[in-house]
Design a protein around this motif. Structure first.
Motif, PDB file in Angstrom:
ATOM      1  N   UNK A  59       1.092  -1.120  -0.153  1.00  0.00           N
ATOM      2  CA  UNK A  59      -0.195  -0.035   0.266  1.00  0.00           C
ATOM      3  C   UNK A  59       1.136   0.734   0.166  1.00  0.00           C
ATOM      4  N   UNK A  60       0.836   2.035  -0.787  1.00  0.00           N
ATOM      5  CA  UNK A  60       0.843   3.467  -0.908  1.00  0.00           C
ATOM      6  C   UNK A  60       0.755   4.387   0.054  1.00  0.00           C
ATOM      7  N   UNK A  61       0.865   5.152   0.498  1.00  0.00           N
ATOM      8  CA  UNK A  61       0.499   6.675   1.527  1.00  0.00           C
ATOM      9  C   UNK A  61       0.997   7.844   1.240  1.00  0.00           C
ATOM     10  N   UNK A  62       0.728   8.805   0.524  1.00  0.00           N
ATOM     11  CA  UNK A  62       1.783   9.925   0.665  1.00  0.00           C
ATOM     12  C   UNK A  62       0.564  11.490   1.153  1.00  0.00           C
ATOM     13  N   UNK A  63       1.408  11.335   2.343  1.00  0.00           N
ATOM     14  CA  UNK A  63       1.168  13.100   2.991  1.00  0.00           C
ATOM     15  C   UNK A  63       1.132  14.477   2.147  1.00  0.00           C
ATOM     16  N   UNK A  64       0.270  15.406   2.393  1.00  0.00           N
ATOM     17  CA  UNK A  64       1.097  16.441   1.995  1.00  0.00           C
ATOM     18  C   UNK A  64       1.601  17.222   2.931  1.00  0.00           C
ATOM     19  N   UNK A  65       2.178  16.832   4.680  1.00  0.00           N
ATOM     20  CA  UNK A  65       2.575  17.378   5.085  1.00  0.00           C
ATOM     21  C   UNK A  65       1.996  18.915   5.153  1.00  0.00           C
ATOM     22  N   UNK A  66       1.396  18.721   5.509  1.00  0.00           N
ATOM     23  CA  UNK A  66       0.563  20.109   5.879  1.00  0.00           C
ATOM     24  C   UNK A  66       0.372  21.558   4.649  1.00  0.00           C
ATOM     25  N   UNK A  67       0.648  22.167   4.636  1.00  0.00           N
ATOM     26  CA  UNK A  67       0.911  22.924   3.501  1.00  0.00           C
ATOM     27  C   UNK A  67       1.757  23.044   1.866  1.00  0.00           C
ATOM     28  N   UNK A  68       2.497  20.610   2.461  1.00  0.00           N
ATOM     29  CA  UNK A  68       3.594  20.619   1.268  1.00  0.00           C
ATOM     30  C   UNK A  68       4.354  21.919   1.175  1.00  0.00           C
ATOM     31  N   UNK A  69       4.982  22.431   2.447  1.00  0.00           N
ATOM     32  CA  UNK A  69       6.467  23.822   2.619  1.00  0.00           C
ATOM     33  C   UNK A  69       6.976  23.844   3.674  1.00  0.00           C
ATOM     34  N   UNK A  70       6.195  22.922   4.039  1.00  0.00           N
ATOM     35  CA  UNK A  70       7.331  22.759   6.090  1.00  0.00           C
ATOM     36  C   UNK A  70       8.090  21.621   5.630  1.00  0.00           C
ATOM     37  N   UNK A  71       8.617  21.067   6.875  1.00  0.00           N
ATOM     38  CA  UNK A  71       9.614  20.088   6.759  1.00  0.00           C
ATOM     39  C   UNK A  71       9.541  18.961   7.620  1.00  0.00           C
ATOM     40  N   UNK A  72       8.404  18.406   7.729  1.00  0.00           N
ATOM     41  CA  UNK A  72       8.063  17.457   8.504  1.00  0.00           C
ATOM     42  C   UNK A  72       8.091  17.806   9.942  1.00  0.00           C
ATOM     43  N   UNK A  73       8.408  18.267  11.288  1.00  0.00           N
ATOM     44  CA  UNK A  73       9.197  18.653  11.749  1.00  0.00           C
ATOM     45  C   UNK A  73      10.892  19.216  12.024  1.00  0.00           C
ATOM     46  N   UNK A  74      11.547  18.516  11.006  1.00  0.00           N
ATOM     47  CA  UNK A  74      12.565  18.785  12.084  1.00  0.00           C
ATOM     48  C   UNK A  74      13.269  19.906  11.893  1.00  0.00           C
ATOM     49  N   UNK A  75      12.789  21.533  11.230  1.00  0.00           N
ATOM     50  CA  UNK A  75      12.849  22.534  11.509  1.00  0.00           C
ATOM     51  C   UNK A  75      14.034  22.531  11.045  1.00  0.00           C
ATOM     52  N   UNK A  76      14.598  21.850   9.709  1.00  0.00           N
ATOM     53  CA  UNK A  76      15.889  21.986   9.097  1.00  0.00           C
ATOM     54  C   UNK A  76      16.142  23.759   8.491  1.00  0.00           C
ATOM     55  N   UNK A  77      17.452  24.351   8.159  1.00  0.00           N
ATOM     56  CA  UNK A  77      17.177  25.540   7.353  1.00  0.00           C
ATOM     57  C   UNK A  77      17.637  24.798   5.886  1.00  0.00           C
ATOM     58  N   UNK A  78      16.056  24.990   5.199  1.00  0.00           N
ATOM     59  CA  UNK A  78      17.108  24.672   3.838  1.00  0.00           C
ATOM     60  C   UNK A  78      17.359  25.031   2.710  1.00  0.00           C
ATOM     61  N   UNK A  79      17.929  25.335   1.433  1.00  0.00           N
ATOM     62  CA  UNK A  79      19.037  26.330   0.787  1.00  0.00           C
ATOM     63  C   UNK A  79      18.015  27.394   0.534  1.00  0.00           C
TER      64      UNK A  79
END
Length: 235
Positions: A59-79
């Motif tokens: 089974x494949x499940x793909x979440x949206x990750x809320x608004x699609x631009x947050x990082x799933x809880x990591x809070x890691x600076x993105x490039x």
């Protein structure tokens, strides 16, 4: 979602052709990259996710990750090379990221209940920002995952690799032609993980780009997941 009453967040599910409601099935959670959506991994893979799901019975499940631009809880600076937002933030980055993590966990719980998922065989993969999400959720909830795959993500030099020891298999993938994320960073992370006793391996896709290396290696990634049949895990 419970944290935002009245706000609906989409997600996508694919049931393999052999799926039966009375049999516990394995599940792969797929995390998309920055500014994408739950549909993006399916669109980007051009049917390959469905083919691999059918081949292995996942089974494949793909979440949206809320608004699609947050990082799933990591809070890691993105490039900084990533595109800027079209509108200002309605909340802090930390709050968005927490909602993105909560969204993934809610979707997993929902899928577990709706499709009779085997809790011992839950896998996770993600590309780019999705790799950040995979690594964060793996360090935060290592008991949830049988095996994981992370590809073409940003550097995380202080990542606590020892948190991955209890996961039965960790696969790193990177494209040799990735101009956004450096393969050397992923190679160093994989080497640190192995040195810490993690069952990790690294594969470089020579002609792979930032967006397609994971797709090119998808059959091997699903073979990797299928080879890891964990038991005794609880969600």
């Amino acid at each position: 979602m419970p944290e935002r009453p009245g706000e609906e967040v989409p997600y996508r599910v694919y049931l393999p052709s052999g799926w039966q409601a009375d049999r516990a099935a394995p599940m792969v959670v797929v995390l998309h990259g920055y500014a994408a959506s739950a549909a993006s991994p399916f669109d980007d893979a051009g049917g390959a996710l469905q083919r691999e799901a059918d081949r292995h019975g996942f089974v494949i499940v793909a979440p949206n990750g809320y608004n699609g631009m947050a990082d799933y809880g990591a809070n890691l600076p993105l490039p900084s090379a990533l595109p800027a937002r079209a509108a200002p933030r309605a909340m802090t980055p930390q709050a968005e990221s927490a909602l993105a993590q909560a969204d993934v966990l809610h979707v997993i719980d929902r899928a577990m209940a709706d499709y009779r998922i085997n809790p011992a065989r839950v896998y996770m993969m993600g590309n780019s920002m999705g790799m950040t999400g995979v690594l964060h959720l793996a360090r935060s909830f290592p008991e949830k995952w049988c095996a994981i795959s992370a590809s073409d993500g940003p550097p995380w030099p202080n990542y606590p690799v020892e948190r991955l020891r209890s996961i039965s298999g960790v696969l790193f993938v990177h494209g040799g032609r990735d101009t956004l994320a450096k393969s050397a960073d992923t190679q160093r992370l994989a080497a640190r993980a192995r040195a810490a006793g993690v069952r990790a391996r690294m594969h470089l896709v020579p002609d792979g780009t930032h967006g397609d290396a994971w797709v090119r290696y998808l059959p091997e990634t699903f073979d990797f997941f299928a080879a890891h049949r964990c038991s005794g895990r609880r969600q």
